[in-house]
Write a protein that holds these residues in place. Sequence first.
Motif, PDB file in Angstrom:
ATOM      1  N   GLY A   1      20.252  47.918  41.774  1.00  0.00           N
ATOM      2  CA  GLY A   1      20.601  48.376  40.489  1.00  0.00           C
ATOM      3  C   GLY A   1      20.750  47.503  39.549  1.00  0.00           C
ATOM      4  N   ILE A   2      21.091  47.819  38.211  1.00  0.00           N
ATOM      5  CA  ILE A   2      21.445  47.081  37.070  1.00  0.00           C
ATOM      6  C   ILE A   2      22.924  47.221  36.674  1.00  0.00           C
ATOM      7  CG2 ILE A   2      20.902  46.655  34.680  1.00  0.00           C
ATOM      8  CD1 ILE A   2      18.081  47.689  35.209  1.00  0.00           C
ATOM      9  N   PHE A   3      23.623  45.933  36.910  1.00  0.00           N
ATOM     10  CA  PHE A   3      24.920  46.041  36.507  1.00  0.00           C
ATOM     11  C   PHE A   3      25.454  45.126  35.407  1.00  0.00           C
ATOM     12  CE2 PHE A   3      24.062  46.939  40.953  1.00  0.00           C
ATOM     13  CZ  PHE A   3      24.821  47.959  41.581  1.00  0.00           C
ATOM     14  N   VAL A   4      26.219  45.724  34.642  1.00  0.00           N
ATOM     15  CA  VAL A   4      26.745  44.945  33.426  1.00  0.00           C
ATOM     16  C   VAL A   4      28.348  44.606  34.008  1.00  0.00           C
ATOM     17  CG1 VAL A   4      27.652  45.005  31.091  1.00  0.00           C
ATOM     18  CG2 VAL A   4      25.571  46.184  31.832  1.00  0.00           C
ATOM     19  N   TYR A   5      28.575  43.265  33.671  1.00  0.00           N
ATOM     20  CA  TYR A   5      29.927  42.544  34.324  1.00  0.00           C
ATOM     21  C   TYR A   5      30.687  42.223  33.007  1.00  0.00           C
ATOM     22  CZ  TYR A   5      32.759  39.374  36.508  1.00  0.00           C
ATOM     23  OH  TYR A   5      34.198  38.731  37.016  1.00  0.00           O
ATOM     24  N   PRO A   6      31.886  42.904  32.901  1.00  0.00           N
ATOM     25  CA  PRO A   6      32.678  42.391  31.821  1.00  0.00           C
ATOM     26  C   PRO A   6      33.274  41.243  32.264  1.00  0.00           C
ATOM     27  CG  PRO A   6      33.823  44.010  33.215  1.00  0.00           C
ATOM     28  CD  PRO A   6      32.352  43.951  33.622  1.00  0.00           C
ATOM     29  N   ALA A   7      33.496  40.276  31.162  1.00  0.00           N
ATOM     30  CA  ALA A   7      34.096  38.828  31.518  1.00  0.00           C
ATOM     31  C   ALA A   7      34.580  38.686  30.111  1.00  0.00           C
ATOM     32  CB  ALA A   7      33.116  38.055  32.176  1.00  0.00           C
ATOM     33  N   ALA A   8      35.799  37.845  30.085  1.00  0.00           N
ATOM     34  CA  ALA A   8      36.490  37.445  29.186  1.00  0.00           C
ATOM     35  C   ALA A   8      36.912  35.857  29.117  1.00  0.00           C
ATOM     36  CB  ALA A   8      37.951  38.172  28.617  1.00  0.00           C
ATOM     37  N   THR A   9      36.757  35.442  30.138  1.00  0.00           N
ATOM     38  CA  THR A   9      37.098  34.058  30.602  1.00  0.00           C
ATOM     39  C   THR A   9      36.155  33.596  31.513  1.00  0.00           C
ATOM     40  OG1 THR A   9      38.516  34.468  32.566  1.00  0.00           O
ATOM     41  CG2 THR A   9      39.709  34.605  30.325  1.00  0.00           C
ATOM     42  N   ASP A  10      36.169  32.088  31.585  1.00  0.00           N
ATOM     43  CA  ASP A  10      35.215  31.260  32.755  1.00  0.00           C
ATOM     44  C   ASP A  10      35.634  31.608  34.081  1.00  0.00           C
ATOM     45  OD1 ASP A  10      33.509  30.044  30.674  1.00  0.00           O
ATOM     46  OD2 ASP A  10      34.914  28.482  30.545  1.00  0.00           O
ATOM     47  N   ASP A  11      36.997  31.868  34.164  1.00  0.00           N
ATOM     48  CA  ASP A  11      37.546  32.337  35.644  1.00  0.00           C
ATOM     49  C   ASP A  11      36.828  33.844  36.129  1.00  0.00           C
ATOM     50  OD1 ASP A  11      38.969  29.897  35.879  1.00  0.00           O
ATOM     51  OD2 ASP A  11      40.810  31.101  35.340  1.00  0.00           O
ATOM     52  N   ASP A  12      36.789  34.711  35.156  1.00  0.00           N
ATOM     53  CA  ASP A  12      35.983  36.159  35.351  1.00  0.00           C
ATOM     54  C   ASP A  12      34.688  35.810  35.728  1.00  0.00           C
ATOM     55  OD1 ASP A  12      38.315  37.453  34.543  1.00  0.00           O
ATOM     56  OD2 ASP A  12      37.487  37.610  32.553  1.00  0.00           O
ATOM     57  N   LEU A  13      33.745  34.973  35.230  1.00  0.00           N
ATOM     58  CA  LEU A  13      32.603  34.604  35.597  1.00  0.00           C
ATOM     59  C   LEU A  13      32.504  33.993  36.882  1.00  0.00           C
ATOM     60  CD1 LEU A  13      31.022  33.502  32.100  1.00  0.00           C
ATOM     61  CD2 LEU A  13      30.579  35.724  33.407  1.00  0.00           C
ATOM     62  N   ASP A  14      33.413  32.894  37.182  1.00  0.00           N
ATOM     63  CA  ASP A  14      33.452  32.462  38.417  1.00  0.00           C
ATOM     64  C   ASP A  14      33.745  33.233  39.651  1.00  0.00           C
ATOM     65  OD1 ASP A  14      32.989  29.852  37.620  1.00  0.00           O
ATOM     66  OD2 ASP A  14      34.960  29.342  37.423  1.00  0.00           O
TER      67      ASP A  14
END
Length: 410
Positions: free
Chosen positions: A186-199
Amino acid sequence: MRDDPTDAVTDIVVLADDLTSAGDGAAPFRRAGHRAGVLLRGPGDDTASAPRLGGGVIAADLGSRLLGEARAAARTERAARAYREAELLIKTVDSTLRGHVAAEIRAARAGSGRHTVVIAPAFPAEGRITVGGVQYVRGVPVHESEFARDPAHPVVTSDLARLLPEAEVLAPEQGARWAEPLSGGGIFVYPAATDDDLDRLVHAVDRPREVLWVGSPGLAAALARRHPRPPHASTPSPVLPAVRRPLVVVGSAHPATRRQLDRLRTRGDVAAAEVAPARGPGAAVDALRRADAPVLVVHTPDARRDAGDAQALTRDLASVAAGLTAEGLGDGLLVTGGETAVTVLEALGATGIELFDEPEPGIARGVLLGPRPVPTLIKAGGFGDDVTLERLTGLLRDGADRPATATAGA
């Protein structure tokens, strides 16, 4: 998820819609020790025509942001098909959602054959974050920011769910269980506010080779941290000599770049010339040829232009840069604006850039691939503070004999 030494990747491909996005996508992997190159042109119709570095990251500038939506999608699908066997496949999108975002994501998914698409456009280092599927720039939804007035691709919505109705927006409270919904495709949008979120996202995905990763430099940096160069892999580095006389080429009309240009023009060691509509490049070449300042600047007018004038002025900038470089009056380049950078590099006969490092977020430094191995810095128009051009000009003049930001073992 526990780091696994067998998870090392050495074949990484970034598909970008313009040159600055290609540099932004490749630079974090260079910092993580990989060899990295940016190509000015994408591949042809088959895998055999898709150039590689023989290990490391290739970032292909597809030039699709300048095309109509249908042509942009077709070019993206063709490139994704050519590179579908890459161990790590990344489709960059602008962190302010400019360009043909939805069409190119769908095209890259179709071409790559990867059923799972993870979209994470946040770039926290530049104040660009995703909250509940909505993209913000320094606290303002992007469609209410200055990017809504972009002359080529004005942003009309900040809501990724509106751009891609078929996508599922992941909730932050799902925590480390993100891998569960991703496993079914599927296609998923990932919310992130910090680099830690992306990690956390990157570490939660069990099979990264099966995912089409979609994002900006923030996601590329997280993936590079997760997949540094294996210790046994060799990574030859380009040499960056000190530059005697930098040539700064400013084609971006973004207000951030214009503030940087205003600051640079006030310096006593800078000679600046403007290319103007209907005047051609000759006057700017003559003015800079007569100058004895140690830093040369050529730029477009401050006022916004229509598309036709903008393209003509970009060609004039490239003509000035090529002429001065050929005469030896400028031996290093600092170019701001993606379309400007492509036009300038092609005028110099370059086919791409061998990356050296990423001295600041969103800025790529390297050596031109082609007949003139000129030290070059590329900066996107909307990045940086008011003294960015001054800092980068000094960086060119200093030179370097090893990547300043490379990790140990690089």
